[in-house]
Design a protein around this motif. Structure first.
Motif, mmCIF file in Angstrom:
data_model
loop_
_atom_site.group_PDB
_atom_site.id
_atom_site.type_symbol
_atom_site.label_atom_id
_atom_site.label_comp_id
_atom_site.label_asym_id
_atom_site.label_seq_id
_atom_site.Cartn_x
_atom_site.Cartn_y
_atom_site.Cartn_z
ATOM 1 N N ALA A 54 1.132 -0.706 -0.124
ATOM 2 C CA ALA A 54 0.443 -0.048 0.344
ATOM 3 C C ALA A 54 0.655 0.880 0.034
ATOM 4 N N TYR A 55 1.106 2.221 -0.895
ATOM 5 C CA TYR A 55 1.117 3.519 -0.915
ATOM 6 C C TYR A 55 -0.260 4.891 -1.594
ATOM 7 N N TYR A 56 0.040 4.946 -1.369
ATOM 8 C CA TYR A 56 -0.204 6.263 -2.521
ATOM 9 C C TYR A 56 0.163 6.912 -3.713
ATOM 10 N N GLY A 57 -0.419 6.609 -4.231
ATOM 11 C CA GLY A 57 -0.028 6.641 -5.823
ATOM 12 C C GLY A 57 -1.578 6.272 -6.805
ATOM 13 N N PRO A 58 -1.841 6.456 -8.207
ATOM 14 C CA PRO A 58 -2.557 6.558 -9.606
ATOM 15 C C PRO A 58 -3.486 5.201 -9.106
ATOM 16 N N MET A 59 -4.597 5.741 -8.937
ATOM 17 C CA MET A 59 -6.609 5.063 -9.246
ATOM 18 C C MET A 59 -5.532 3.766 -9.980
ATOM 19 N N GLY A 60 -5.897 4.390 -11.336
ATOM 20 C CA GLY A 60 -5.470 3.439 -11.982
ATOM 21 C C GLY A 60 -4.646 1.891 -12.663
ATOM 22 N N PHE A 61 -3.420 1.491 -11.047
ATOM 23 C CA PHE A 61 -2.145 0.683 -10.498
ATOM 24 C C PHE A 61 -2.936 -0.080 -10.022
ATOM 25 N N ASP A 62 -4.394 0.092 -9.388
ATOM 26 C CA ASP A 62 -5.064 -1.148 -8.303
ATOM 27 C C ASP A 62 -6.350 -1.688 -9.623
ATOM 28 N N ILE A 63 -6.921 -0.464 -9.948
ATOM 29 C CA ILE A 63 -7.906 -1.561 -11.466
ATOM 30 C C ILE A 63 -6.756 -2.347 -11.886
ATOM 31 N N GLY A 64 -6.105 -1.806 -12.441
ATOM 32 C CA GLY A 64 -5.423 -1.985 -13.789
ATOM 33 C C GLY A 64 -4.398 -3.748 -13.209
ATOM 34 N N ALA A 65 -5.190 -3.653 -11.486
ATOM 35 C CA ALA A 65 -3.806 -5.305 -11.372
ATOM 36 C C ALA A 65 -5.222 -6.038 -11.343
ATOM 37 N N ILE A 66 -6.362 -5.824 -10.781
ATOM 38 C CA ILE A 66 -7.548 -6.684 -11.425
ATOM 39 C C ILE A 66 -7.403 -6.727 -12.742
ATOM 40 N N PHE A 67 -7.848 -5.837 -13.765
ATOM 41 C CA PHE A 67 -8.184 -6.812 -15.111
ATOM 42 C C PHE A 67 -7.040 -7.065 -15.533
ATOM 43 N N ALA A 68 -5.102 -6.856 -15.079
ATOM 44 C CA ALA A 68 -3.640 -7.907 -15.825
ATOM 45 C C ALA A 68 -4.272 -9.652 -15.312
ATOM 46 N N ASN A 69 -4.641 -9.694 -14.242
ATOM 47 C CA ASN A 69 -5.259 -11.067 -13.747
ATOM 48 C C ASN A 69 -6.294 -11.347 -14.105
ATOM 49 N N LEU A 70 -6.964 -10.614 -14.496
ATOM 50 C CA LEU A 70 -8.136 -11.378 -15.070
ATOM 51 C C LEU A 70 -7.757 -12.024 -16.755
ATOM 52 N N LEU A 71 -7.260 -11.191 -17.080
ATOM 53 C CA LEU A 71 -6.473 -11.312 -18.389
ATOM 54 C C LEU A 71 -5.457 -12.070 -18.614
ATOM 55 N N LEU A 72 -4.471 -12.076 -17.981
ATOM 56 C CA LEU A 72 -3.842 -13.364 -17.278
ATOM 57 C C LEU A 72 -4.467 -15.259 -17.677
ATOM 58 N N HIS A 73 -5.341 -14.641 -16.731
ATOM 59 C CA HIS A 73 -6.152 -16.143 -16.845
ATOM 60 C C HIS A 73 -6.752 -16.315 -18.244
ATOM 61 N N TYR A 74 -7.462 -15.163 -18.589
ATOM 62 C CA TYR A 74 -8.615 -15.295 -20.552
ATOM 63 C C TYR A 74 -6.918 -16.169 -20.267
ATOM 64 N N ALA A 75 -5.856 -15.012 -21.113
ATOM 65 C CA ALA A 75 -4.892 -16.254 -22.177
ATOM 66 C C ALA A 75 -4.135 -17.592 -22.003
ATOM 67 N N SER A 76 -4.159 -17.453 -20.382
ATOM 68 C CA SER A 76 -4.219 -19.386 -20.255
ATOM 69 C C SER A 76 -5.206 -19.652 -20.411
ATOM 70 N N ARG A 77 -6.436 -19.566 -20.961
ATOM 71 C CA ARG A 77 -7.369 -20.713 -20.343
ATOM 72 C C ARG A 77 -7.272 -21.815 -21.762
ATOM 73 N N GLU A 78 -6.433 -21.743 -22.981
ATOM 74 C CA GLU A 78 -6.574 -22.904 -23.806
ATOM 75 C C GLU A 78 -5.932 -24.112 -23.020
ATOM 76 N N GLY A 79 -5.036 -24.128 -21.689
ATOM 77 C CA GLY A 79 -4.199 -25.125 -21.332
ATOM 78 C C GLY A 79 -5.630 -25.485 -19.859
ATOM 79 N N TRP A 80 -6.552 -24.766 -20.108
ATOM 80 C CA TRP A 80 -7.518 -25.376 -18.522
ATOM 81 C C TRP A 80 -8.920 -26.039 -19.361
ATOM 82 N N ASP A 81 -9.445 -25.453 -20.294
ATOM 83 C CA ASP A 81 -10.325 -25.712 -21.172
ATOM 84 C C ASP A 81 -9.490 -25.978 -22.856
ATOM 85 N N LYS A 82 -10.207 -27.513 -22.600
ATOM 86 C CA LYS A 82 -9.625 -28.333 -24.324
ATOM 87 C C LYS A 82 -10.882 -27.907 -25.304
ATOM 88 N N ASP A 83 -11.896 -27.811 -24.564
ATOM 89 C CA ASP A 83 -13.129 -28.004 -25.899
ATOM 90 C C ASP A 83 -13.163 -26.625 -25.844
#
Ligand code: SR1
Ligand code: MG
Length: 401
Positions: free
Chosen positions: A250-279
């Motif tokens: 935690a520190y005082y920084g730009p708001m988009g950094f926290d929002i971006g952290a969540i979105f990045a991790n949703l999209l990293l999972h999105y990128a990985s999905r081929e490995g979790w769903d063969k169908d």
């Protein structure tokens, strides 16, 4: 037990017995060290006779993920407990309760959340969390608005900025997110199969300019009190409950950094999905769920943030027509840039993500890494032109078409 030293499981029990009103005097307690993060010890202490339990989280004086050669301040335990207390005052249902903070041991005693799972793991098991987007949108709107110059006394905010100067943890972010991934750094862990794509990142001048601008925002823009490391490993979840944990960055920084952290991790999972769903149809469906979550989270954040601003804004000039729209657009643009930066660092930097690294199929893993880099770099390059969250979803969808 006052001088700092890393606790053993037995000492954690001894310490837990000294805490008032938590356990029955003299009853059996069980202790397990369950920390699987990069930095700390985490003891789960339970009383089988009553089913009561707590967590003791202790900071180590070095980064566990690297070893004792990387010393790290124990003050991060204070930062974490103070951030949790502020977040609890703003969103009581969305963070664990802190029972006590013990500075001499760099120890935080907090609510046990073992009935939840770490969200990253839940997604890897193909679980869906329909309430998450609303919960996280609410968390972001309230914590970011009420700790900023828009929503709190501006002199008190300056005092708070002082308490949350977090130089060592910020330096980790400055290096691991905004520097190392863009050069051949010894801190990187480059997957051999994608070396060509990583080398392209190292030599992309247009990308480097955008990262330099984002880095400057991270270094200087004391906009709001951030969680600072809001990835899906910092979220405990179950279908009806979301708990944000671990705000030691935690520190005082730009708001988009926290929002971006969540979105990045949703999209990293999105990128990985081929490995979790063969169908292919199931994969497309889960990816649709992830992008819908992202859209809904942004929409909930924006709606609540605007409403808090209209109802509880403390800054007269911030009521100037047009200013709110401009401000939200800047936060959206920062969110694009930080989402991209947080994706790129997890592909070939230090401390990667299990969503991708746990994939057993080498081809699926390589494809996930390439997709993550493609989305991440595209978001970084596009950030200063962004005008709608739909553009982020379009960038992600084009990378898997
Ligand atoms: C040395 S710490 C590595 C990473 O772990 C934390 O979760 C942060 O994301 C940090 O960058
Ligand atoms: Mg953490």
């Amino acid at each position: 037990m006052t001088a700092y030293h890393p606790l053993t499981e037995a000492e954690a029990i001894q310490y837990a017995r000294t805490l008032p009103d938590l356990f029955t005097a003299g009853s059996e307690l069980v202790s397990r060290e369950i920390g699987d993060g990069n930095l700390n010890l985490v003891f789960h202490i339970s009383e089988p006779a009553t089913g009561k339990s707590i967590i003791l989280k202790q900071a180590l004086p070095y980064a566990k993920v690297v070893g004792e050669s990387w010393p790290l301040t124990l003050d991060r335990a204070r930062i974490e407990s103070e951030a949790l207390i502020i977040q609890e005052s703003l969103c009581p249902e969305l963070v664990p309760h802190v029972h006590a903070y013990v500075p001499e041991l760099a120890l935080t005693v907090m609510q046990d959340l073992s009935d939840h799972v770490i969200m990253r793991r839940g997604l890897m098991e193909s679980n869906r969390y329909p309430l998450f987007a609303g919960h996280i949108g609410h968390f972001l709107a309230h914590t970011l608005f009420y700790t900023s110059d828009l929503g709190m006394n501006q002199q008190e905010k300056k005092e708070r900025v002082k308490r949350f100067i977090n130089p060592e943890l910020c330096k980790i972010t400055e290096d691991l997110i905004f520097d190392d991934p863009y050069m051949d750094s010894p801190n990187n862990d480059v997957p051999p199969a994608i070396r060509d794509a990583v080398e392209a990142v190292w030599s992309d001048a247009e990308l480097h300019l955008e990262v330099a601008i984002l880095r400057e925002k991270f270094l200087t823009h004391a906009q709001a009190l951030l969680h600072g490391d809001l990835h899906t490993g910092s979220i405990f979840i179950k279908p009806d409950s979301t708990k944000v944990i671990d705000p030691e960055f935690a520190y005082y920084g730009p708001m988009g950094f926290d929002i971006g952290a969540i979105f990045a991790n949703l999209l990293l999972h999105y990128a990985s999905r081929e490995g979790w769903d063969k169908d292919a149809a199931a994969r497309a469906d889960f990816r649709g769920y992830l992008t819908a979550t992202l859209r809904e989270a942004w929409t909930a954040f924006e709606k609540e943030f605007r409403s808090l601003w209209d109802r509880h804004g403390v800054d007269r000039m911030a009521k100037t027509p047009g200013y709110q729209d401009w401000y939200i657009q800047q936060v959206l643009r920062d969110t694009f840039g930080f989402t991209g930066s947080k994706m790129v660092r997890r592909v070939h930097g230090l401390a990667q993500v299990a969503d991708i690294n746990k994939l057993e199929d080498a081809a699926a893993k390589e494809r996930a890494q390439r997709i993550a880099l493609a989305i991440g770099t595209a978001l970084i390059k596009f950030n200063r032109q962004a005008s709608s969250i739909e553009e982020m979803i379009n960038i992600a969808d084009s990378a898997v078409r």
